[in-house]
Motif scaffolding. Structure first.
Motif, short mmCIF file in Angstrom:
data_model
loop_
_atom_site.label_atom_id
_atom_site.label_comp_id
_atom_site.label_asym_id
_atom_site.label_seq_id
_atom_site.Cartn_x
_atom_site.Cartn_y
_atom_site.Cartn_z
N MET A 181 40.35 33.84 39.89
CA MET A 181 39.89 35.12 39.36
C MET A 181 41.06 35.91 38.81
SD MET A 181 36.75 36.58 41.71
CE MET A 181 37.25 36.10 43.35
N GLU A 182 40.81 36.56 37.68
CA GLU A 182 41.82 37.40 37.04
C GLU A 182 41.83 38.78 37.69
OE1 GLU A 182 42.36 37.16 32.54
OE2 GLU A 182 41.35 39.10 32.79
N THR A 183 43.01 39.38 37.76
CA THR A 183 43.13 40.72 38.31
C THR A 183 44.32 41.40 37.63
OG1 THR A 183 43.27 41.97 40.38
CG2 THR A 183 44.55 39.95 40.26
N THR A 184 44.80 42.49 38.19
CA THR A 184 45.97 43.17 37.65
C THR A 184 47.10 43.09 38.66
OG1 THR A 184 45.44 45.33 38.62
CG2 THR A 184 44.46 44.82 36.47
N ARG A 185 48.29 43.43 38.19
CA ARG A 185 49.45 43.41 39.09
C ARG A 185 49.22 44.31 40.30
NH1 ARG A 185 54.72 42.27 37.91
NH2 ARG A 185 54.31 42.47 35.67
N GLU A 190 44.52 38.98 49.52
CA GLU A 190 44.09 39.16 50.91
C GLU A 190 42.61 38.78 51.07
OE1 GLU A 190 43.69 42.81 54.19
OE2 GLU A 190 44.93 43.05 52.39
N ALA A 191 41.78 39.11 50.07
CA ALA A 191 40.37 38.75 50.13
C ALA A 191 40.19 37.24 50.10
CB ALA A 191 39.62 39.39 48.96
N PHE A 192 41.00 36.56 49.31
CA PHE A 192 40.93 35.09 49.25
C PHE A 192 41.33 34.49 50.60
CE2 PHE A 192 40.91 33.42 44.68
CZ PHE A 192 40.28 34.54 44.17
N THR A 193 42.44 34.97 51.12
CA THR A 193 42.93 34.44 52.40
C THR A 193 41.94 34.71 53.52
OG1 THR A 193 45.22 34.78 51.68
CG2 THR A 193 44.85 34.51 54.05
N GLY A 194 41.34 35.89 53.51
CA GLY A 194 40.36 36.23 54.52
C GLY A 194 39.13 35.35 54.48
N ALA A 195 38.86 34.75 53.33
CA ALA A 195 37.72 33.84 53.19
C ALA A 195 38.08 32.41 53.61
CB ALA A 195 37.23 33.84 51.75
N GLY A 196 39.33 32.22 54.04
CA GLY A 196 39.75 30.90 54.50
C GLY A 196 40.33 30.01 53.43
N LEU A 197 40.69 30.57 52.29
CA LEU A 197 41.25 29.78 51.20
C LEU A 197 42.77 29.79 51.25
CD1 LEU A 197 38.94 31.12 48.33
CD2 LEU A 197 38.66 28.99 49.63
N ARG A 198 43.39 28.68 50.85
CA ARG A 198 44.84 28.64 50.66
C ARG A 198 45.12 29.36 49.33
NH1 ARG A 198 44.28 23.01 51.73
NH2 ARG A 198 44.93 22.63 49.58
N THR A 199 45.90 30.39 49.38
CA THR A 199 45.96 31.33 48.27
C THR A 199 47.35 31.42 47.65
OG1 THR A 199 44.24 32.64 49.35
CG2 THR A 199 45.46 33.72 47.59
N ARG A 200 47.39 31.53 46.32
CA ARG A 200 48.63 31.82 45.61
C ARG A 200 48.30 32.65 44.38
NH1 ARG A 200 49.65 28.52 41.07
NH2 ARG A 200 48.20 26.74 40.85
N LEU A 201 49.32 33.30 43.85
CA LEU A 201 49.17 34.13 42.66
C LEU A 201 49.94 33.51 41.51
CD1 LEU A 201 48.25 36.85 41.34
CD2 LEU A 201 50.44 37.80 42.10
N ALA A 202 49.29 33.35 40.37
CA ALA A 202 49.95 32.87 39.16
C ALA A 202 50.07 34.03 38.18
CB ALA A 202 49.14 31.74 38.52
N VAL A 203 51.23 34.17 37.56
CA VAL A 203 51.52 35.32 36.70
C VAL A 203 52.08 34.85 35.37
CG1 VAL A 203 52.84 37.45 36.43
CG2 VAL A 203 51.96 36.80 38.69
N SER A 204 51.58 35.41 34.28
CA SER A 204 52.17 35.25 32.96
C SER A 204 52.61 36.63 32.47
CB SER A 204 51.16 34.65 31.96
OG SER A 204 51.67 34.72 30.64
N GLU A 205 53.92 36.87 32.52
CA GLU A 205 54.42 38.17 32.07
C GLU A 205 54.15 38.38 30.58
OE1 GLU A 205 55.40 40.43 33.91
OE2 GLU A 205 56.01 39.50 35.81
N GLU A 206 54.21 37.30 29.83
CA GLU A 206 54.00 37.40 28.38
C GLU A 206 52.60 37.88 28.05
OE1 GLU A 206 54.18 34.55 24.38
OE2 GLU A 206 54.68 33.74 26.35
N GLU A 207 51.61 37.40 28.80
CA GLU A 207 50.22 37.76 28.54
C GLU A 207 49.73 38.90 29.42
OE1 GLU A 207 48.47 36.55 26.13
OE2 GLU A 207 49.99 35.09 25.51
N TYR A 208 50.59 39.44 30.30
CA TYR A 208 50.16 40.44 31.28
C TYR A 208 48.98 39.92 32.09
CZ TYR A 208 52.90 43.51 28.20
OH TYR A 208 53.89 44.05 27.43
N ALA A 209 49.03 38.64 32.44
CA ALA A 209 47.92 37.99 33.12
C ALA A 209 48.29 37.69 34.56
CB ALA A 209 47.54 36.70 32.40
N HIS A 210 47.37 38.02 35.48
CA HIS A 210 47.54 37.76 36.91
C HIS A 210 46.28 37.07 37.40
CE1 HIS A 210 50.38 40.95 36.02
NE2 HIS A 210 51.03 40.65 37.13
N VAL A 211 46.44 35.87 37.91
CA VAL A 211 45.30 35.07 38.35
C VAL A 211 45.51 34.68 39.82
CG1 VAL A 211 44.03 32.92 38.06
CG2 VAL A 211 44.82 34.19 36.05
#
Length: 278
Positions: A239-243, A251-272
């Motif tokens: 899911m896409e979100t903001t910085r 935290e919502a992902f982790t709370g659901a029992g998922l192994r979680t990480r954040l991917a960031v593209s500074e060029e596109e201002y994209a946070h997934v």
């Protein structure tokens, strides 16, 4: 690098590509678009000329653009991941930065067999994922009837199905526990920041596709909570979100029992935010 403004983060489509043409657009057409504040007036003029069914349609298309209708809705399509995606009035226009979510999903699950595109809007994400995989069982869903109608036109090209309903309630039970990629481009604008959006989004896109509640994460939390029941073992949720929202989203992902990480593209201002079912 300084943080982008809310407008840059929440609405940053790229100009549609223009194929070289032998003749330039009339100066009067370009001037009208430039006077209306269109930064890429020459390119927009070429696109309108190419999209107009007849020369008589050009004037009306330019007038709609001058009144503030998004260019994609004027010409009837948006470019996304190298494909033309049909768009229609009242449907969320896919943002080019969301292509980053697609690339992350394909890198995470290059052999995915079942793909779900929740809050699908035009269906752009699901179409791009299925095209990138080569073949996959695609199910897209949206609560907005206008989005469902539009998505069906796009998803048909890759053999997918579009369902109407609220998040997981729309999906057929046959995909429960089988989903390899669950992409959900949910609304994530905080309710009291809707007014900060550019008029192209604020006035021409459905609020249900933009408004994410008080902190922008209401729908994201619902999807994260329900995702483990639908994901296959090793399946991923993206899911896409903001910085600013990313820590709470993770935290919502982790709370659901998922192994979680954040991917960031500074060029596109994209946070997934990416979550994987163990």
């Amino acid at each position: 690098m300084p943080s982008p403004s809310p407008r840059a983060v929440l609405f940053s489509p790229s100009p549609l590509p223009v194929a070289p043409s032998a003749s330039a657009a009339p100066d009067s057409l370009v001037a009208a678009l430039r006077a209306a504040g269109c930064v890429f007036a020459e390119a927009e003029a070429e696109l309108i000329l190419a999209a107009a069914p007849t020369p008589d349609h050009v004037t009306g298309m330019v007038e709609r653009r001058v009144r503030g209708l998004p260019l994609e809705l004027v010409v009837g399509w948006a470019e996304f991941s190298g494909r033309r995606i049909t768009v229609a009035p009242g449907v969320f226009v896919p943002r080019r930065r969301t292509e980053f979510l697609v690339t992350q999903a394909l890198a995470q699950a290059p052999d995915a067999a079942v793909v779900v595109d929740l809050c699908c809007g035009s269906g752009a994400v699901g179409v791009a994922l299925t095209a990138g995989l080569g073949t996959a069982e695609l199910h897209a869903a949206d609560i907005d009837p206008a989005a469902v109608r539009c998505a069906r036109r796009n998803v048909a090209d890759v053999g997918g199905l579009v369902h109407a309903g609220d998040l997981f309630e729309a999906l057929p039970g046959t995909v429960r526990g089988r989903v390899d990629i669950l992409a959900a481009n949910v609304p994530y604008v905080p309710s009291d920041e809707i007014g900060l959006l550019p008029a192209e989004a604020r006035d021409h896109e459905p609020r249900v596709a933009l408004d994410g509640g008080a902190d922008g994460l209401d729908v994201l939390r619902r999807v994260a909570a329900g995702a483990p029941d639908w994901l296959a073992p090793g399946g991923c949720l993206l899911m896409e979100t903001t910085r600013r929202q990313a820590p709470a989203a993770a935290e919502a992902f982790t709370g659901a029992g998922l192994r979680t990480r954040l991917a960031v593209s500074e060029e596109e201002y994209a946070h997934v935010v990416i979550g994987v079912r163990p």
